[in-house]
Design a protein around this motif. Structure first.
Motif, PDB file in Angstrom:
ATOM      1  N   GLY A  67       7.021   7.972  -7.774  1.00  0.00           N
ATOM      2  CA  GLY A  67       6.575   8.318  -6.421  1.00  0.00           C
ATOM      3  C   GLY A  67       5.141   8.828  -6.401  1.00  0.00           C
ATOM      4  O   GLY A  67       4.341   8.455  -5.544  1.00  0.00           O
ATOM      5  N   ALA A  68       4.815   9.696  -7.361  1.00  0.00           N
ATOM      6  CA  ALA A  68       3.463  10.256  -7.421  1.00  0.00           C
ATOM      7  C   ALA A  68       2.436   9.158  -7.679  1.00  0.00           C
ATOM      8  O   ALA A  68       1.373   9.123  -7.045  1.00  0.00           O
ATOM      9  CB  ALA A  68       3.388  11.323  -8.510  1.00  0.00           C
ATOM     10  N   ALA A  70       2.767   5.913  -7.040  1.00  0.00           N
ATOM     11  CA  ALA A  70       2.713   5.002  -5.887  1.00  0.00           C
ATOM     12  C   ALA A  70       1.829   5.574  -4.786  1.00  0.00           C
ATOM     13  O   ALA A  70       0.999   4.862  -4.213  1.00  0.00           O
ATOM     14  CB  ALA A  70       4.120   4.728  -5.359  1.00  0.00           C
ATOM     15  N   ARG A  71       1.997   6.855  -4.493  1.00  0.00           N
ATOM     16  CA  ARG A  71       1.196   7.475  -3.428  1.00  0.00           C
ATOM     17  C   ARG A  71      -0.260   7.655  -3.840  1.00  0.00           C
ATOM     18  O   ARG A  71      -1.170   7.405  -3.065  1.00  0.00           O
ATOM     19  CB  ARG A  71       1.810   8.816  -3.015  1.00  0.00           C
ATOM     20  CG  ARG A  71       3.103   8.662  -2.221  1.00  0.00           C
ATOM     21  CD  ARG A  71       3.640   9.995  -1.750  1.00  0.00           C
ATOM     22  NE  ARG A  71       4.006  10.882  -2.842  1.00  0.00           N
ATOM     23  CZ  ARG A  71       5.167  10.844  -3.496  1.00  0.00           C
ATOM     24  NH1 ARG A  71       6.072   9.942  -3.155  1.00  0.00           N
ATOM     25  NH2 ARG A  71       5.438  11.693  -4.459  1.00  0.00           N
ATOM     26  N   SER A  72      -0.495   8.095  -5.065  1.00  0.00           N
ATOM     27  CA  SER A  72      -1.860   8.395  -5.519  1.00  0.00           C
ATOM     28  C   SER A  72      -2.728   7.155  -5.688  1.00  0.00           C
ATOM     29  O   SER A  72      -3.929   7.203  -5.454  1.00  0.00           O
ATOM     30  CB  SER A  72      -1.822   9.140  -6.854  1.00  0.00           C
ATOM     31  OG  SER A  72      -1.185  10.373  -6.709  1.00  0.00           O
ATOM     32  N   TYR A  73      -2.126   6.060  -6.122  1.00  0.00           N
ATOM     33  CA  TYR A  73      -2.908   4.862  -6.435  1.00  0.00           C
ATOM     34  C   TYR A  73      -2.643   3.691  -5.488  1.00  0.00           C
ATOM     35  O   TYR A  73      -2.940   2.551  -5.811  1.00  0.00           O
ATOM     36  CB  TYR A  73      -2.654   4.441  -7.889  1.00  0.00           C
ATOM     37  CG  TYR A  73      -3.159   5.470  -8.863  1.00  0.00           C
ATOM     38  CD1 TYR A  73      -4.514   5.571  -9.162  1.00  0.00           C
ATOM     39  CD2 TYR A  73      -2.281   6.380  -9.456  1.00  0.00           C
ATOM     40  CE1 TYR A  73      -4.983   6.530 -10.040  1.00  0.00           C
ATOM     41  CE2 TYR A  73      -2.739   7.350 -10.339  1.00  0.00           C
ATOM     42  CZ  TYR A  73      -4.092   7.421 -10.622  1.00  0.00           C
ATOM     43  OH  TYR A  73      -4.562   8.385 -11.486  1.00  0.00           O
ATOM     44  N   GLY A  74      -2.084   3.980  -4.328  1.00  0.00           N
ATOM     45  CA  GLY A  74      -1.886   2.935  -3.331  1.00  0.00           C
ATOM     46  C   GLY A  74      -0.940   1.831  -3.779  1.00  0.00           C
ATOM     47  O   GLY A  74      -1.139   0.669  -3.460  1.00  0.00           O
ATOM     48  N   VAL A  76       2.362   1.824  -3.046  1.00  0.00           N
ATOM     49  CA  VAL A  76       3.574   1.900  -2.226  1.00  0.00           C
ATOM     50  C   VAL A  76       3.918   0.503  -1.719  1.00  0.00           C
ATOM     51  O   VAL A  76       3.081  -0.188  -1.152  1.00  0.00           O
ATOM     52  CB  VAL A  76       3.380   2.874  -1.039  1.00  0.00           C
ATOM     53  CG1 VAL A  76       4.599   2.872  -0.142  1.00  0.00           C
ATOM     54  CG2 VAL A  76       3.072   4.275  -1.545  1.00  0.00           C
ATOM     55  N   LYS A  81       9.986   1.533  -1.630  1.00  0.00           N
ATOM     56  CA  LYS A  81      10.560   2.441  -0.632  1.00  0.00           C
ATOM     57  C   LYS A  81      12.082   2.319  -0.582  1.00  0.00           C
ATOM     58  O   LYS A  81      12.782   3.288  -0.304  1.00  0.00           O
ATOM     59  CB  LYS A  81       9.995   2.127   0.754  1.00  0.00           C
ATOM     60  CG  LYS A  81       8.563   2.525   0.954  1.00  0.00           C
ATOM     61  CD  LYS A  81       8.136   2.131   2.365  1.00  0.00           C
ATOM     62  CE  LYS A  81       6.667   2.279   2.602  1.00  0.00           C
ATOM     63  NZ  LYS A  81       6.285   1.803   3.943  1.00  0.00           N
ATOM     64  N   PRO A 134      11.195   9.406   5.903  1.00  0.00           N
ATOM     65  CA  PRO A 134      10.660   9.992   4.680  1.00  0.00           C
ATOM     66  C   PRO A 134      11.533  11.145   4.189  1.00  0.00           C
ATOM     67  O   PRO A 134      12.233  11.782   4.976  1.00  0.00           O
ATOM     68  CB  PRO A 134       9.270  10.502   5.100  1.00  0.00           C
ATOM     69  CG  PRO A 134       9.389  10.734   6.564  1.00  0.00           C
ATOM     70  CD  PRO A 134      10.381   9.728   7.082  1.00  0.00           C
TER      71      PRO A 134
END
Length: 195
Positions: A67-68, A70-74, A76, A81, A134
């Motif tokens: 999750g970290a 996916a969010r930090s490096y685009g 997603v 999901k 979410p």
């Protein structure tokens, strides 16, 4: 083209083949390996219970990192999901059912947690066409507390450590029920907003 959503070609789309989704896939593969090691012998052999704990811990850690990342490096993706919470539920569900089958966790606790997890998953799938619900802070805390409690119950502990694991599991059950109610209320509010 009529009926097609406008897609801005300047906005890059994340590839499904990325490290975050790979970690989710690893977690899915670890579930049957974890179950197998949990039940080796009579299910209470110290070495195999410790091995099952290590596999469970690695799977839980991959959940944090996928999750970290996916969010930090685009990275997603729609796949991520959907697959990430399913992988989580499979891991937690397998651990709960396994511990109950071995007599280390009362079945009613397993049922309460699984009913909530299945209910939230069905709710998420039902509203998927409108967007993803979410995870709330309470939901993330619930997941962490569940993982700690389950991890301690997997380990061959006794005495004060086992009592600590039991208390943490009670906290997990309370958080499970409260966050389940919160998800239902959020979904109802969201559906009224869209109506």
């Amino acid at each position: 083209m009529p009926g097609q959503p406008d897609i801005d070609p300047a906005v890059p789309r994340a590839s499904v083949a990325n490290i975050a989704n790979l970690l989710t896939g690893v977690r899915l593969v670890l579930v049957p390996v974890f179950v197998y090691t949990l039940f080796i012998g009579d299910g209470h052999e110290t070495f195999w219970r410790t091995t099952a704990f290590v596999i469970f811990a690695v799977a839980v850690i991959t959940d944090h990192f996928d999750g970290a990342l996916a969010r930090s490096y685009g990275m997603v993706t729609e796949f991520g999901k959907l697959a990430d919470p399913i992988a989580d539920k499979l891991l937690i569900g397998a651990a709960l059912v396994g511990l109950s089958m071995l007599g280390d966790l009362p079945w009613w606790i397993t049922v309460v947690i699984l009913v909530r997890e299945i209910g939230v998953t069905v709710l998420r799938l039902a509203v998927l066409r409108h967007g993803v619900i979410p995870a709330s802070r309470g939901g993330k805390l619930k997941t962490l507390v569940q993982a700690v409690a389950i991890g301690l119950l997997i380990l061959p502990l006794s005495g004060l450590w086992l009592t600590t694991a039991t208390v943490i599991m009670w906290v997990a059950v309370v958080l499970t029920v409260l966050t389940g109610i919160d998800y239902v209320i959020s979904a109802i509010k969201d559906s009224r907003t869209r109506s």
